[in-house]
Design an enzyme around this catalytic site. Sequence first.
Site, PDB file in Angstrom:
ATOM      1  N   LYS A   1      28.974   8.277  -5.975  1.00  0.00           N
ATOM      2  CA  LYS A   1      29.663   8.374  -4.685  1.00  0.00           C
ATOM      3  C   LYS A   1      31.118   7.998  -4.890  1.00  0.00           C
ATOM      4  O   LYS A   1      31.424   6.946  -5.465  1.00  0.00           O
ATOM      5  CB  LYS A   1      29.030   7.408  -3.679  1.00  0.00           C
ATOM      6  CG  LYS A   1      28.209   8.090  -2.609  1.00  0.00           C
ATOM      7  CD  LYS A   1      27.646   7.057  -1.661  1.00  0.00           C
ATOM      8  CE  LYS A   1      27.393   7.630  -0.302  1.00  0.00           C
ATOM      9  NZ  LYS A   1      26.757   6.649   0.592  1.00  0.00           N
TER      10      LYS A   1
HETATM   11  O1  G3P Z   1      25.548   5.635   3.341  1.00  0.00           O
HETATM   12  C1  G3P Z   1      26.616   5.889   4.174  1.00  0.00           C
HETATM   13  C2  G3P Z   1      26.322   5.871   5.657  1.00  0.00           C
HETATM   14  O2  G3P Z   1      25.110   6.440   5.937  1.00  0.00           O
HETATM   15  C3  G3P Z   1      26.621   4.593   6.354  1.00  0.00           C
HETATM   16  O3  G3P Z   1      26.114   4.509   7.666  1.00  0.00           O
HETATM   17  O4  G3P Z   1      25.528   3.247   9.689  1.00  0.00           O
HETATM   18  O5  G3P Z   1      27.084   2.209   8.014  1.00  0.00           O
HETATM   19  O6  G3P Z   1      27.827   4.090   9.430  1.00  0.00           O
HETATM   20  P1  G3P Z   1      26.676   3.472   8.744  1.00  0.00           P
END
Ligand code: G3P
Length: 216
Positions: A83
């Site tokens: 990533k």
């Molecule tokens: O893995 C990246 C993403 O899915 C993060 O989600 O909930 O922290 O915005 P969030």
Amino acid sequence: MKIFIDTANVEEIKEAASWGIVDGVTTNPTLISREGRDFKEVVKEICSIVDGPISAEAVSEDAAGMVKEAEELSKIHKNIVVKIPMTAEGLKATKECTGKGIKTNVTLIFSANQALLAAKAGATYVSPFVGRLDDIGESGMQLVEDIVEIFKNYGVLKTEIIVASIRHPMHVIDAGIIGAHISTVPFGVLGKMIKHPLTDKGINAFLEDWKKVPKK
Ligand code: G3P
């Protein structure tokens, strides 16, 4: 649509994998930090559970550092996807990783232009964050729709769209209707996707009626 699980918790991954629905795993530094374990050790264990793309994030801010991390991470397992954050340095790193045969997931995508540039740099995946856009009053799903359309217009086949930052089951349905390749879903949301009150009501009614059936 492929379903990835968005967690670094191996118990959650094992449970969801046992349901037969997990095509891959995405992690990020925040998810890794919640586990209180060594980063590479967790990633290695995840690779032993799911036979699919496993995203592990580079934390360097310069391209050379990102590529060095990518090379180290990709040694852990053949399924590792690195990533890389969506910055100019990230684009450089993506281009270099692609040249070295390392798969990349360009993350923290909040505009269609960012997705377009990441795809041009050779990204294997782009991750638009829908929930975080919704949080600030913008439309996460409109972004996904725009990316899908732009990729379709130009026949972009080598870059897949991972809908990330998913907060609820409707995000997954919308991603599927729009035609995104992948949704990466937190464990809690996967649980909500299984459940429906009418299913529970139906099971209870069947079990109650079954009691009335004469047994020999
Ligand atoms: O893995 C990246 C993403 O899915 C993060 O989600 O909930 O922290 O915005 P969030």
